[in-house]
Design a protein around this motif. Sequence first.
Motif, mmCIF file in Angstrom:
data_model
loop_
_atom_site.group_PDB
_atom_site.id
_atom_site.type_symbol
_atom_site.label_atom_id
_atom_site.label_comp_id
_atom_site.label_asym_id
_atom_site.label_seq_id
_atom_site.Cartn_x
_atom_site.Cartn_y
_atom_site.Cartn_z
ATOM 1 N N ILE A 29 7.957 59.059 21.533
ATOM 2 C CA ILE A 29 7.078 59.349 20.392
ATOM 3 C C ILE A 29 7.780 60.209 19.344
ATOM 4 N N LEU A 30 8.361 61.340 19.756
ATOM 5 C CA LEU A 30 9.007 62.227 18.779
ATOM 6 C C LEU A 30 10.398 61.754 18.379
ATOM 7 N N GLY A 31 11.050 60.954 19.229
ATOM 8 C CA GLY A 31 12.355 60.410 18.883
ATOM 9 C C GLY A 31 13.536 61.304 19.197
ATOM 10 N N MET A 32 13.351 62.310 20.051
ATOM 11 C CA MET A 32 14.479 63.151 20.465
ATOM 12 C C MET A 32 15.311 62.392 21.495
ATOM 13 N N ALA A 33 16.588 62.708 21.565
ATOM 14 C CA ALA A 33 17.472 62.080 22.546
ATOM 15 C C ALA A 33 17.515 62.936 23.808
ATOM 16 N N GLU A 34 17.429 62.277 24.969
ATOM 17 C CA GLU A 34 17.545 63.012 26.220
ATOM 18 C C GLU A 34 19.019 63.298 26.498
ATOM 19 N N LEU A 35 19.279 64.511 26.958
ATOM 20 C CA LEU A 35 20.630 64.938 27.323
ATOM 21 C C LEU A 35 20.749 64.976 28.841
ATOM 22 N N PRO A 36 21.921 64.675 29.375
ATOM 23 C CA PRO A 36 22.089 64.789 30.829
ATOM 24 C C PRO A 36 22.078 66.258 31.245
ATOM 25 N N LYS A 37 21.354 66.543 32.318
ATOM 26 C CA LYS A 37 21.352 67.899 32.860
ATOM 27 C C LYS A 37 22.560 68.059 33.778
ATOM 28 N N PRO A 38 23.135 69.246 33.828
ATOM 29 C CA PRO A 38 24.230 69.475 34.777
ATOM 30 C C PRO A 38 23.753 69.196 36.200
ATOM 31 N N ALA A 39 24.645 68.650 37.015
ATOM 32 C CA ALA A 39 24.297 68.277 38.389
ATOM 33 C C ALA A 39 23.666 69.435 39.154
ATOM 34 N N LEU A 86 2.714 60.335 14.232
ATOM 35 C CA LEU A 86 1.891 60.973 15.264
ATOM 36 C C LEU A 86 0.444 60.483 15.204
ATOM 37 N N ALA A 87 -0.092 60.313 14.006
ATOM 38 C CA ALA A 87 -1.462 59.814 13.864
ATOM 39 C C ALA A 87 -1.578 58.409 14.445
ATOM 40 N N ALA A 88 -0.557 57.585 14.267
ATOM 41 C CA ALA A 88 -0.559 56.226 14.830
ATOM 42 C C ALA A 88 -0.593 56.260 16.355
ATOM 43 N N GLN A 89 -0.095 57.340 16.948
ATOM 44 C CA GLN A 89 -0.111 57.514 18.409
ATOM 45 C C GLN A 89 -1.371 58.254 18.880
ATOM 46 N N LYS A 90 -2.301 58.496 17.952
ATOM 47 C CA LYS A 90 -3.568 59.188 18.254
ATOM 48 C C LYS A 90 -3.340 60.625 18.738
ATOM 49 N N TYR A 106 0.562 71.754 13.510
ATOM 50 C CA TYR A 106 0.762 71.944 14.942
ATOM 51 C C TYR A 106 0.270 70.714 15.699
ATOM 52 N N ILE A 107 0.829 70.508 16.879
ATOM 53 C CA ILE A 107 0.306 69.545 17.841
ATOM 54 C C ILE A 107 0.445 70.173 19.220
ATOM 55 N N HIS A 108 -0.079 69.496 20.213
ATOM 56 C CA HIS A 108 0.131 69.901 21.602
ATOM 57 C C HIS A 108 0.871 68.779 22.317
ATOM 58 N N ASP A 109 1.830 69.168 23.160
ATOM 59 C CA ASP A 109 2.526 68.161 23.961
ATOM 60 C C ASP A 109 1.607 67.729 25.108
#
Length: 126
Positions: A29-39, A86-90, A106-109
């Motif tokens: 939804i927000l379009g952030m990229a996920e990063l790998p977490k250290p093992a 965000l409005a399109a995602q309700k 503001y929004i809430h996750d």
Amino acid sequence: MNLYLGIDHVQLAAPPGCEAAARKFYVEILGMAELPKPAALQQRGGIWLKCGMHQVHIGVQVDFTPATKAHAAIRVLDITALRVRLAAQKIELIEDEALPGLDRFYIHDPFRNRLEFVEAQLLPAP
């Protein structure tokens, strides 16, 4: 001497088993990229995300309570497009009083943590 360079990351808490909902919200939804977490940290759960030059970490907290006043403020380039997305995602947008030179809401996750989005606006010449 100023030793501080800026914020490296912000960590938001979420309940155990949050990863799928966090990915749907923050990545899809927000379009952030996920990063790998250290093992060494993967067994703790949660996810890490790229947010511009910074990171947002979603960390698992067993006795989780959402942050309803404390929040991360995320600077964006096109706040109008984000409102539409965000409005399109309700997703409920919570408008706040304007601050000089700043458009914000503001929004809430999915875990009820409060997030603020801000965009600098050009101020009229005096």
